[in-house]
Design an enzyme around this catalytic site. Structure first.
Site, PDB file in Angstrom:
ATOM      1  N   CYS A 135       0.814   3.247  15.693  1.00 35.03           N
ATOM      2  CA  CYS A 135       0.114   4.483  15.643  1.00 35.03           C
ATOM      3  C   CYS A 135      -1.095   3.927  14.373  1.00 35.03           C
ATOM      4  CB  CYS A 135       0.937   5.516  15.027  1.00 35.03           C
ATOM      5  SG  CYS A 135      -0.161   6.938  14.602  1.00 35.03           S
ATOM      6  N   CYS A 138      -1.501   6.300  11.554  1.00 35.70           N
ATOM      7  CA  CYS A 138      -0.653   6.508  10.517  1.00 35.70           C
ATOM      8  C   CYS A 138      -0.436   5.322   9.879  1.00 35.70           C
ATOM      9  CB  CYS A 138       0.809   6.593  11.206  1.00 35.70           C
ATOM     10  SG  CYS A 138       0.986   7.666  12.768  1.00 35.70           S
ATOM     11  N   ASP A 139      -0.734   4.159  10.160  1.00 39.42           N
ATOM     12  CA  ASP A 139      -0.256   2.808   9.504  1.00 39.42           C
ATOM     13  C   ASP A 139      -1.596   2.029   9.245  1.00 39.42           C
ATOM     14  OD1 ASP A 139       2.510   3.392   9.533  1.00 39.42           O
ATOM     15  OD2 ASP A 139       2.612   2.542  11.424  1.00 39.42           O
TER      16      ASP A 139
END
Ligand code: NDP
Length: 313
Positions: A135, A138-139
């Site tokens: 993701c 997200c990261d």
């Protein structure tokens, strides 16, 4: 422990727990089964910095623990166990837990999520949380001014590569075929982006690094007479080769799209079976964020509450 419930929630990610918070506050006395991966996909990430309300970020497992406590505080009966079969042709609905116990429910909220596909390399597990991610939203933030690789040639891969190019210095897009599968506009976007280098006909076969990912072992034109081995240095390795929605047990009753995501009657969370609702990633091939999942969880509980009231259940 009652085996006849008004509201049964299957799955314990942000969608399931948010549905549980709303359903319990509306007196639906929900029972929530946690499933195979209690807490869902967020339990496999480290820091979550984009969930509103946490200015300093929070770890995925802590966020899920907080959501669970909040649901329990209002009376949600959280049980461990996995739904292994359903019968939505009868009323009340029947849901089998762990191939054994049958629960009857007036409404069912499906929040079983989706699972990101991985290549199946041993190194993906070895470097989980240390440079391997599925993701970018997200990261990606952890790779500012660094080098990253994205695997895949579809819309998700192109979108993730484009997103990461706004943060990282360099993005390799590793594509196994000699062409991209993504839509024309996404293809053009990655091809015209000077920070993205597309490695067509390359397969990632391993990762290396001392304390985390430091690079990828690649094979160009794998299996052909002119195949070539090479390594690239990267700090992050992102998988974008698709997701598998967890809908196997519902497919005989619930309408799914071509990939297997549950079709809902937008803007509601209603499925084709009256009284069965779906929320979170299991019904969302596009956004797949914790906060969007939580939002649809709230909607599912409100839809379930209205359904029970209308039916006098
Ligand atoms: P797709 O199935 O479309 O693409 C998956 C990609 O991963 C393909 O390029 C595929 O390669 C590659 N791949 C699969 N398995 C492997 C493997 N083992 N090794 C290497 N590469 C592999 O998935 P997406 O997640 O990209 O998209 C899913 C759906 O969601 C699509 O319909 C897409 O259009 C849609 N979507 C729409 C968006 C939007 O409209 N903004 C954004 C994101 C997704 P190959 O081509 O060789 O099979």
């Amino acid at each position: 422990m009652s085996n006849k419930v008004r509201s049964l929630i299957i799955g314990s990610g942000p969608a399931g727990y948010t549905a549980a918070i709303y359903a319990s506050r509306a007196n639906l006395e929900p029972v929530l089964y946690e499933g195979m991966e209690p807490g869902g996909q967020l339990t496999t990430t480290t820091e979550v910095e984009n969930f509103p309300g946490y200015p300093d970020g929070i770890t995925g497992p802590e966020l899920m623990e907080d959501l669970k406590k909040q649901a329990q505080r209002f009376g949600t009966d959280v049980r461990s166990g996995r739904a292994t079969a359903v019968d939505f042709s009868v009323r009340p609905f029947k849901v089998t837990i762990d191939n054994d116990q049958v629960i009857e429910a007036d409404t069912v909220i499906i929040s079983t999520g989706a699972t990101a596909k991985y290549l199946g390399l041993k190194d993906e597990a070895k470097y989980a949380g240390q440079g391997v991610s599925a993701c970018a939203t997200c990261d990606g933030f952890f790779y500012r001014k660094k080098k990253v690789a994205v695997v895949g040639g579809g819309d998700t891969a192109c979108e993730e590569a484009t997103y990461l190019s706004g943060l990282a210095d360099k993005v390799y897009l590793i594509v196994r075929k000699p062409y991209l599968r993504a839509s024309q506009i996404m293809q053009e976007r990655v091809m015209n982006n000077p920070k993205i280098e597309i490695l067509f006909e390359h397969n990632a076969v391993g990762l290396f690094g001392e304390k985390g990912v430091e690079g990828v072992h690649l094979i160009k034109r794998m299996g052909e007479p002119d195949e070539e081995k090479l390594d690239i240095a990267v700090d992050g390795f992102f998988l974008a080769i698709g997701h598998k929605p967890n809908t196997e047990i519902f497919k005989d009753f619930i309408e799914l799209d071509d990939v297997g995501y549950i079709r809902t009657e937008s803007p509601y969370t209603k499925t084709n079976v009256e009284g069965v609702f779906a929320c979170g990633d299991v019904a969302d091939p596009i956004y797949r964020q914790a906060v969007t999942a939580a939002g649809t969880g709230c909607r599912a509980a409100m839809d379930a509450e209205r359904y029970l009231t209308e039916k006098g259940l």
